[in-house]
Design an enzyme around this catalytic site. Structure first.
Site, PDB file in Angstrom:
ATOM      1  N   LYS A  72       1.258   3.885  -8.355  1.00  0.00           N
ATOM      2  CA  LYS A  72       2.488   3.737  -7.568  1.00  0.00           C
ATOM      3  C   LYS A  72       2.822   2.271  -7.282  1.00  0.00           C
ATOM      4  O   LYS A  72       3.964   1.904  -7.093  1.00  0.00           O
ATOM      5  CB  LYS A  72       2.371   4.490  -6.232  1.00  0.00           C
ATOM      6  CG  LYS A  72       1.246   3.979  -5.350  1.00  0.00           C
ATOM      7  CD  LYS A  72       1.155   4.716  -4.035  1.00  0.00           C
ATOM      8  CE  LYS A  72       0.485   6.062  -4.159  1.00  0.00           C
ATOM      9  NZ  LYS A  72      -0.961   6.030  -4.506  1.00  0.00           N
ATOM     10  N   HIS A 200      -7.800   6.046   3.389  1.00  0.00           N
ATOM     11  CA  HIS A 200      -7.078   4.805   3.090  1.00  0.00           C
ATOM     12  C   HIS A 200      -6.931   4.062   4.408  1.00  0.00           C
ATOM     13  O   HIS A 200      -6.423   4.624   5.374  1.00  0.00           O
ATOM     14  CB  HIS A 200      -5.711   5.112   2.476  1.00  0.00           C
ATOM     15  CG  HIS A 200      -5.097   3.923   1.784  1.00  0.00           C
ATOM     16  ND1 HIS A 200      -4.876   2.731   2.425  1.00  0.00           N
ATOM     17  CD2 HIS A 200      -4.682   3.739   0.511  1.00  0.00           C
ATOM     18  CE1 HIS A 200      -4.346   1.866   1.577  1.00  0.00           C
ATOM     19  NE2 HIS A 200      -4.217   2.448   0.405  1.00  0.00           N
ATOM     20  N   SER A 203      -2.324  -0.120   3.776  1.00  0.00           N
ATOM     21  CA  SER A 203      -2.138  -1.157   2.766  1.00  0.00           C
ATOM     22  C   SER A 203      -1.994  -2.512   3.458  1.00  0.00           C
ATOM     23  O   SER A 203      -1.309  -2.624   4.477  1.00  0.00           O
ATOM     24  CB  SER A 203      -0.915  -0.843   1.914  1.00  0.00           C
ATOM     25  OG  SER A 203      -0.971  -1.583   0.739  1.00  0.00           O
ATOM     26  N   GLU A 277      -9.112   3.173  -4.680  1.00  0.00           N
ATOM     27  CA  GLU A 277      -7.759   3.290  -5.243  1.00  0.00           C
ATOM     28  C   GLU A 277      -6.981   1.990  -5.023  1.00  0.00           C
ATOM     29  O   GLU A 277      -5.934   1.978  -4.368  1.00  0.00           O
ATOM     30  CB  GLU A 277      -7.010   4.448  -4.569  1.00  0.00           C
ATOM     31  CG  GLU A 277      -7.652   5.803  -4.735  1.00  0.00           C
ATOM     32  CD  GLU A 277      -7.106   6.846  -3.750  1.00  0.00           C
ATOM     33  OE1 GLU A 277      -6.204   6.509  -2.952  1.00  0.00           O
ATOM     34  OE2 GLU A 277      -7.597   7.971  -3.775  1.00  0.00           O
ATOM     35  N   PRO A 278      -7.457   0.859  -5.544  1.00  0.00           N
ATOM     36  CA  PRO A 278      -6.738  -0.395  -5.311  1.00  0.00           C
ATOM     37  C   PRO A 278      -5.405  -0.431  -6.060  1.00  0.00           C
ATOM     38  O   PRO A 278      -5.333  -0.018  -7.215  1.00  0.00           O
ATOM     39  CB  PRO A 278      -7.699  -1.455  -5.889  1.00  0.00           C
ATOM     40  CG  PRO A 278      -8.495  -0.705  -6.914  1.00  0.00           C
ATOM     41  CD  PRO A 278      -8.631   0.692  -6.404  1.00  0.00           C
ATOM     42  N   GLY A 279      -4.375  -0.903  -5.370  1.00  0.00           N
ATOM     43  CA  GLY A 279      -3.075  -1.079  -6.015  1.00  0.00           C
ATOM     44  C   GLY A 279      -2.734  -2.558  -6.017  1.00  0.00           C
ATOM     45  O   GLY A 279      -2.916  -3.277  -7.000  1.00  0.00           O
ATOM     46  N   TYR A 332      10.178  -2.138   2.308  1.00  0.00           N
ATOM     47  CA  TYR A 332       9.180  -1.067   2.139  1.00  0.00           C
ATOM     48  C   TYR A 332       7.742  -1.556   2.258  1.00  0.00           C
ATOM     49  O   TYR A 332       6.839  -0.778   2.489  1.00  0.00           O
ATOM     50  CB  TYR A 332       9.364  -0.383   0.774  1.00  0.00           C
ATOM     51  CG  TYR A 332      10.697   0.287   0.622  1.00  0.00           C
ATOM     52  CD1 TYR A 332      11.217   1.067   1.662  1.00  0.00           C
ATOM     53  CD2 TYR A 332      11.446   0.149  -0.531  1.00  0.00           C
ATOM     54  CE1 TYR A 332      12.445   1.684   1.534  1.00  0.00           C
ATOM     55  CE2 TYR A 332      12.681   0.766  -0.672  1.00  0.00           C
ATOM     56  CZ  TYR A 332      13.168   1.526   0.362  1.00  0.00           C
ATOM     57  OH  TYR A 332      14.383   2.134   0.239  1.00  0.00           O
ATOM     58  N   ASP A 333       7.532  -2.844   2.017  1.00  0.00           N
ATOM     59  CA  ASP A 333       6.155  -3.348   2.029  1.00  0.00           C
ATOM     60  C   ASP A 333       5.969  -4.432   3.101  1.00  0.00           C
ATOM     61  O   ASP A 333       4.973  -5.153   3.077  1.00  0.00           O
ATOM     62  CB  ASP A 333       5.814  -3.891   0.626  1.00  0.00           C
ATOM     63  CG  ASP A 333       4.328  -4.110   0.444  1.00  0.00           C
ATOM     64  OD1 ASP A 333       3.545  -3.314   1.019  1.00  0.00           O
ATOM     65  OD2 ASP A 333       3.934  -5.071  -0.241  1.00  0.00           O
ATOM     66  N   ASP A 362      26.187  -5.672   0.080  1.00  0.00           N
ATOM     67  CA  ASP A 362      25.668  -5.230   1.371  1.00  0.00           C
ATOM     68  C   ASP A 362      25.173  -6.418   2.207  1.00  0.00           C
ATOM     69  O   ASP A 362      24.398  -7.246   1.710  1.00  0.00           O
ATOM     70  CB  ASP A 362      24.513  -4.247   1.124  1.00  0.00           C
ATOM     71  CG  ASP A 362      24.086  -3.556   2.413  1.00  0.00           C
ATOM     72  OD1 ASP A 362      24.472  -4.028   3.501  1.00  0.00           O
ATOM     73  OD2 ASP A 362      23.374  -2.553   2.318  1.00  0.00           O
ATOM     74  N   TYR A 390       4.428  -3.408  -5.376  1.00  0.00           N
ATOM     75  CA  TYR A 390       5.492  -2.717  -4.644  1.00  0.00           C
ATOM     76  C   TYR A 390       6.822  -3.482  -4.758  1.00  0.00           C
ATOM     77  O   TYR A 390       7.502  -3.723  -3.764  1.00  0.00           O
ATOM     78  CB  TYR A 390       5.090  -2.508  -3.168  1.00  0.00           C
ATOM     79  CG  TYR A 390       3.764  -1.783  -3.050  1.00  0.00           C
ATOM     80  CD1 TYR A 390       3.672  -0.444  -3.416  1.00  0.00           C
ATOM     81  CD2 TYR A 390       2.612  -2.441  -2.640  1.00  0.00           C
ATOM     82  CE1 TYR A 390       2.449   0.225  -3.354  1.00  0.00           C
ATOM     83  CE2 TYR A 390       1.391  -1.773  -2.578  1.00  0.00           C
ATOM     84  CZ  TYR A 390       1.315  -0.448  -2.931  1.00  0.00           C
ATOM     85  OH  TYR A 390       0.114   0.203  -2.885  1.00  0.00           O
TER      86      TYR A 390
HETATM   87  C1  LIG Z   1      -3.199   7.293  -1.557  1.00  0.00           C
HETATM   88  C2  LIG Z   1      -3.045   5.833  -1.829  1.00  0.00           C
HETATM   89  N1  LIG Z   1      -4.001   5.211  -2.539  1.00  0.00           N
HETATM   90  C3  LIG Z   1      -3.918   3.905  -2.845  1.00  0.00           C
HETATM   91  C4  LIG Z   1      -2.826   3.159  -2.453  1.00  0.00           C
HETATM   92  C5  LIG Z   1      -2.797   1.692  -2.836  1.00  0.00           C
HETATM   93  O1  LIG Z   1      -2.972   0.915  -1.728  1.00  0.00           O
HETATM   94  P1  LIG Z   1      -3.116  -0.676  -1.851  1.00  0.00           P
HETATM   95  O2  LIG Z   1      -1.971  -1.170  -2.637  1.00  0.00           O
HETATM   96  O3  LIG Z   1      -3.150  -1.135  -0.455  1.00  0.00           O
HETATM   97  O4  LIG Z   1      -4.416  -0.953  -2.540  1.00  0.00           O
HETATM   98  C6  LIG Z   1      -1.826   3.744  -1.669  1.00  0.00           C
HETATM   99  C7  LIG Z   1      -0.677   2.974  -1.199  1.00  0.00           C
HETATM  100  O5  LIG Z   1       0.225   3.443  -0.575  1.00  0.00           O
HETATM  101  C8  LIG Z   1      -1.928   5.141  -1.358  1.00  0.00           C
HETATM  102  O6  LIG Z   1      -0.982   5.766  -0.661  1.00  0.00           O
END
Ligand SMILES: Cc1ncc(COP(=O)(O)O)c(C=O)c1O
Length: 459
Positions: A72, A200, A203, A277-279, A332-333, A362, A390
């Site tokens: 995501k 979690h 973020s 679950e790093p994003g 959003y972030d 806008d 994001y």
């Molecule tokens: C379920 C879940 N896992 C992982 C992430 C990724 O988080 P981050 O970008 O802080 O590592 C998110 C972010 O919203 C999430 O909702």
């Protein structure tokens, strides 16, 4: 797998950097090309070598923890392909994300469907595509899964104290410890398999102790599960890790808290597999955005009824990407962004108080409320670093403004390293520090990448 062929055949714009060239040189080159034409659209340069560096850093700092990248955060095919080549797993929130990851040949066992509230048809999709690991935090979700996915391996998401995080998640997701017991009992009645616990910390976590508390809470839930006869073997410590060097809390500081907490509550010899679950961590710093000044207004002091001195004017710059595009991260972030100048100002150049606005009609479309910049001209470029998380994933084409093109680069050296890891696993120096768990540091790479047209160039 031959990664080289995979990338060369991919459908994104990709350039190899020869020795001595950096992503910034490509940015410079694109900007120089734009001087010869009217085409001055905003664009990104994304360094896939930076993603590789992050992965090696992850494996060094958290050797017990297998990263399942949170798609995501940035669902660009090039990012998913790079991480798949490195053997990472994937956190998917929806059917579309599962499709993307599986289309790149990632096997179902490397996917966790980490959305505790899922549409029934999407649970059925996961079942028919052999994605078994999925999170839940309510009885209703358990009942849906019992109906639609007999082979599900469920992971109970618990709430955390995320009050100090940039983006809170536990207001929406996560069961309390009391509810966790009830859910485990209900799952038992329904004959469902609960394999572990996830959480979690929010973020953009600013307090590493939140991980310790959450890991300790997860231990409690493991113990409850054991009392009820579940064999729980998976701990998922979620995301929350910083993605850029300007973050107050450094990744290694968080790792220094997580490692002993894992050892205390989940000692390595007890056979619990740990994933995360790093994003943001993987992608934020890889992307730099270049935007062009398309309009400008000079607000003279006299307009506000004060003395008219040119040097006291404030400037409004309008650029060709805004909050409905890449800068959606401001809303959003909770991001605060500041530009760097493409052209260095002269040492004695006068600086003005400025605001920066996006291109839509806008009034909300404001990127920077107040900053200090020289007197820039139409056609000048502003650069924004750390724009990979994001941003592109949630941008729209509101008012008809197209999303910026993304130019991917990777140095030859990084490329060779990627190929080597793909073929042989991580180098010895890293492996010594990695756990005995073969999946931890990305050695399960078996990716087939589909052949598509591309514009691969060598600088
Ligand atoms: C379920 C879940 N896992 C992982 C992430 C990724 O988080 P981050 O970008 O802080 O590592 C998110 C972010 O919203 C999430 O909702």
């Amino acid at each position: 797998m031959d990664v080289l062929n995979g990338f060369a055949a991919a459908d994104f714009d990709f350039t190899f950097l020869e020795e001595g060239f950096s992503a910034r040189d490509i940015m410079e080159q694109k900007i120089n090309e734009s001087l010869l034409s009217d085409d001055k659209d905003a664009f990104y340069v994304a360094d896939l070598g930076d993603v590789l560096k992050k992965h090696l850093r992850w494996c060094r700092a958290l050797p017990r923890v297998t990263p399942f990248y949170a798609v995501k955060c940035n669902d660009s095919r090039a990012i998913v392909m790079t991480l798949a080549s490195l053997g990472a797993g994937f956190d998917c929130a929806s059917k579309t994300e599962i499709q993307l990851v599986q289309s790149l040949g990632v096997e179902a066992g490397r996917i966790i469907y980490a959305n505790p509230c899922k549409q029934v048809s999407q649970i059925k999709y996961a079942a028919s595509h052999e994605v078994q690991m999925m999170t839940f935090d309510s009885e209703v979700e358990l009942m849906k899964v019992a109906r639609c996915h007999h082979n599900a391996k469920l992971v109970l998401r618990i709430a955390t104290d995320d009050s100090k995080a940039k983006c809170r998640l536990s207001v929406k997701f996560g069961a309390s410890l009391k509810t966790s017991r009830e859910l485990l009992e209900r799952a038992k009645e329904l004959g469902l398999d609960i394999i572990g616990v996830s959480f979690h910390v929010g973020s953009g976590c600013t307090d590493p102790e939140t991980y310790t508390q959450a890991i300790s809470d997860a231990r409690c839930v493991f113990d409850m599960g054991a009392e009820l006869g579940f064999n729980m073997t998976l701990l998922d410590i979620g995301g929350g890790f910083p993605g850029s060097e300007d973050a107050k809390l450094k990744f290694e500081e968080i790792a220094a808290v997580i490692n002993p907490a894992l050892e205390k509550y989940f000692p390595s010899d007890r056979g619990v597999r740990v994933i995360a679950e790093p994003g943001r961590y993987y992608v934020a710093s890889a992307y730099t955005l270049a935007v062009n000044i398309i309009a400008k207004k000079v607000i003279k002091k006299e307009q506000s009824g004060l003395d008219a001195d040119e040097d006291d004017s404030t400037l409004m710059y309008y650029v060709n990407d805004g909050v409905y595009g890449s800068f959606n991260c401001i809303f959003y972030d909770h991001a605060h962004v500041l530009p760097t100048l493409h052209k260095k100002p002269k040492p004695d150049e006068h600086l003005f108080s400025c605001s920066i606005w996006g291109p839509t009609c806008d009034g909300l479309d404001r990127i920077v409320e107040q900053c200090v910049l020289p007197d820039l001209q139409l056609g000048d470029w502003l650069l924004f670093d750390n724009m990979g998380a994001y941003t592109v994933a949630a941008s729209s084409t509101f008012n008809g403004f197209q999303k910026p093109d993304i130019h991917y680069v990777m140095s030859r050296a990084a490329w060779q390293r990627l190929q080597q890891i793909c073929a042989q696993g991580l180098p010895d120096a890293l492996e010594e520090q990695c756990s005995t768990n073969a999946t931890s540091c990305g050695r399960e790479s078996s990716l087939e990448i589909p052949a598509k047209s591309c514009s691969t160039r060598v600088l």
